[in-house]
Design an enzyme around this catalytic site. Structure first.
Site, PDB file in Angstrom:
ATOM      1  N   GLU A 154     -20.355  -4.047  30.082  1.00 42.71           N
ATOM      2  CA  GLU A 154     -19.575  -4.978  29.260  1.00 42.71           C
ATOM      3  C   GLU A 154     -19.725  -4.532  27.805  1.00 42.71           C
ATOM      4  O   GLU A 154     -20.753  -4.770  27.179  1.00 42.71           O
ATOM      5  CB  GLU A 154     -20.079  -6.410  29.457  1.00 42.71           C
ATOM      6  N   CYS A 185     -17.882 -10.342  20.813  1.00 39.01           N
ATOM      7  CA  CYS A 185     -17.196  -9.168  21.359  1.00 39.01           C
ATOM      8  C   CYS A 185     -15.714  -9.415  21.618  1.00 39.01           C
ATOM      9  O   CYS A 185     -14.932  -8.470  21.653  1.00 39.01           O
ATOM     10  CB  CYS A 185     -17.884  -8.691  22.640  1.00 39.01           C
TER      11      CYS A 185
END
Length: 469
Positions: free
Chosen positions: A210, A244
C-alpha cells in the site's frame, strides 16, 4: 543468527499446531482488539497528539472509528466468509464435492506507517486474524509515542503464542525482512516498497504494497465552488496533509482558479480561524526531516494562500500554490503536507491527458455537476480508487476494496477484501474411491474413439448467445 529467527519459528510452531484456525479463536482475538481500542482510547489520543499534534476529533474519526467499523464488519460476516465456496462441476465429477477452502497463509508480517499509525496497522491485522494467521506487527518508529504504546500494551490483549510486536529502525527492519514469512503486508513509500518486495522475492513470499502517489483532483467549470472548496480543503489539510489519499494537486481552468481561490481562503478560515497556527484543529508535521522536506516545496510556484512556517513546532500553514509548473519540485513527489498546488488546464481532455501522462495514483478525484464529465474522467483514467464530488470518503466504506495500482501499490484490503488478502483460496476436489468403471476411458492404452466421450464429460461448453441486430 538473525535476531528475529526464534520469534518467527515460535509463531510458526503455533500456527502449525492449528490453534488459530477455529472460528471461536479468531473471534476471541478480534474481540480482544476491540477491547484494546476501547480501553486504550485516551492513550491513543495522547500518543498521536505527542507525535504530530493530531486533533482528538481527527484521531476518533480516522483511527479509532475506522478500526472499530472494520472490526464490527468482520465479526458480523466472518462465519460467512470462512465457509467453503462450492463451485460448478463437469459431468464426470457430478457425484463428487468441489469447493474452495479459505486457508490461512501462516505467519504474516505487517509493517505499518507513521501517518495513521493505529488505523493502518490494525486494519490489516484484523484481516490477518480473521483469516487464521499468526502475525508479526511492526509499527513505525517515526511515530515513536504510538510505537511505544502499541509495543507495551497490544501484546497484553492478544495471544502471545501467535502475535508479536517488533520495534525496529531501518537496520533492524532490514534484518527482520530476511526471515521467511508466508505473507508480507507493507504500507509506506514506493522506495521502501521496492526494498520490501526485493526481500520478499528471496523467499517467493507474496506481498501487498500500500504505497502512495500524487492524487489528481480535477475541478470542472460546472460545479458549486463553495462546496468544492470545503471538501478539497478538508481532504488536503486533514492531518496536516499527511494522508496517502489526500488530493495532491488541483487541475482546473484559469477561470475556475479565480473562483476557487477566494472560496478556498474562506474554507480555510472557516475551518481553522484567521490564524491556523493557533487552531486546535490543525495538526503538525511528524518530524524535523519531514518538515524540512515539505517546507522546501513552498518554493514552487507562488503562494496564494498561507505559506507561513514555524520550525520549532513543525508548523506549516494550510497553503495554496498557483503558477506551478509541471517540472517544479512540488510536482515531482508526493507532498504529504498541507500544500495544495493548482495547475491550470485548457479543457477536461487536457486534464485527462495530464493525469494519464503520469504514474497511476492511489486516488483520483473529480468535481462536476455533470454526470457526463464524471463518467468520462472515470472511464478514461486509471487509479487505485475514484471519488466524485468529495475527497477521502470512499475510504469509509468497508464494502469497497482499498489499494493502489502500478506505482501506487499492489493488492487490496478492507472488509472482505482484507480476509481474502490474508487467505489462500485452496482448491479441493473430494472424489469417491469407487465407480472405477467411469474412469476407464481416460486410461491407457488410449483409443481415439474414447475422445468424444471424454470431451463431453470434461469440457465446458459455451452458452448460446442471441444477438439482436
Amino acid at each position: 543468527m538473525n535476531p528475529h529467527e526464534g520469534l518467527v519459528s515460535r509463531l510458526r510452531a503455533a500456527w502449525l499446531s492449528g490453534k488459530t484456525r477455529p472460528m471461536e479463536y479468531r473471534v476471541a482475538q478480534l474481540e480482544a482488539l476491540g477491547r484494546f481500542l476501547d480501553e486504550k482510547k485516551q492513550d491513543i489520543l495522547e500518543a498521536t497528539a505527542l507525535d504530530m499534534g493530531k486533533p482528538p476529533f481527527e484521531v476518533e474519526l480516522s483511527e479509532i472509528s475506522i478500526c472499530r467499523s472494520e472490526l464490527n464488519h468482520t465479526l458480523n460476516n466472518l462465519g460467512t466468509w470462512m465457509k467453503d465456496e462450492h463451485v460448478q462441476k463437469n459431468w464426470v465429477t457430478q457425484l463428487d464435492s468441489a469447493f474452495i477452502r479459505k486457508d490461512p497463509y501462516g505467519v504474516v508480517l505487517i509493517i505499518g506507517p507513521w501517518n495513521y499509525p493505529i488505523n493502518l496497522l490494525l486494519v490489516p491485522l484484523i484481516g490477518a486474524i480473521a483469516a487464521g494467521n499468526c502475525a508479526v506487527i511492526k509499527p513505525s518508529e517515526i511515530s515513536r509515542n504510538v510505537e511505544r504504546l502499541v509495543a507495551e500494551t497490544l501484546p497484553k490483549y492478544l495471544d502471545k503464542d501467535c502475535f508479536a510486536v517488533v520495534t525496529a529502525g531501518v537496520e533492524e527492519a532490514t534484518r527482520l525482512l530476511e526471515n521467511k514469512f508466508d505473507y508480507i503486508f507493507f504500507t509506506g513509500s514506493p522506495s521502501v516498497g521496492r526494498i520490501v518486495m526485493t526481500a520478499a522475492a528471496k523467499h517467493l513470499t507474496p506481498v501487498t504494497l500500500e504505497l502512495g502517489g500524487k492524487n489528481p483532483c480535477y475541478v470542472s467549470d460546472n460545479c458549486n465552488v463553495h462546496n468544492v472548496a470545503r471538501r478539497v480543503a478538508w481532504g488536503r489539510f486533514f492531518n496536516a496533509g499527511q494522508t496517502c489519499v489526500a488530493p495532491d494537486y488541483v487541475l482546473c481552468s484559469l477561470e475556475m482558479q479565480e473562483k476557487l481561490l477566494p472560496a478556498l481562503r474562506e474554507a480555510i478560515t472557516e475551518f481553522y480561524g484567521p490564524n491556523p497556527q493557533e487552531s486546535p484543529n490543525f495538526a503538525r508535521i511528524v518530524g524535523d526531516k519531514h518538515f524540512q522536506r515539505v517546507r522546501a516545496l513552498l518554493n514552487s510556484g507562488n503562494v496564494a494562500i498561507g505559506g507561513q512556517t514555524d520550525t520549532e513546532t513543525r508548523y506549516i500553514a494550510p497553503t495554496v500554490l498557483v503558477d506551478v509548473q509541471q517540472d517544479d519540485p512540488v510536482m515531482q513527489e508526493e507532498i504529504f503536507g498541507p500544500i495544495l498546488p493548482i495547475i491550470t488546464v485548457a479543457s477536461m481532455d487536457d486534464a485527462i491527458a495530464f493525469i494519464n501522462a503520469r504514474e497511476r495514483p492511489l486516488a483520483l478525484y473529480v468535481f462536476s455537476s455533470c454526470k457526463k464529465v464524471v463518467n468520462q474522467v472515470l472511464e478514461q483514467t486509471s487509479s487505485g480508487g475514484f471519488c466524485a464530488n468529495d475527497t477521502i470518503m470512499h475510504m469509509t466504506l468497508t464494502s469497497l476494496p482499498f489499494g493502489g495500482i502500478g506505482q501506487s501499490g499492489l493488492g487490496r484490503y478492507h472488509g472482505r477484501f482484507s480476509f481474502e488478502t490474508f487467505s489462500h483460496p485452496r482448491s479441493a476436489l473430494l472424489r469417491g474411491i469407487g465407480r472405477e468403471a467411469l474412469n476407464d476411458p481416460r486410461y491407457p492404452p488410449y483409443a481415439a474413439r474414447r475422445l468424444p466421450l471424454l470431451r463431453a464429460a470434461t469440457e465446458t461448453k459455451r452458452r448460446a448467445v442471441c444477438a439482436i441486430l
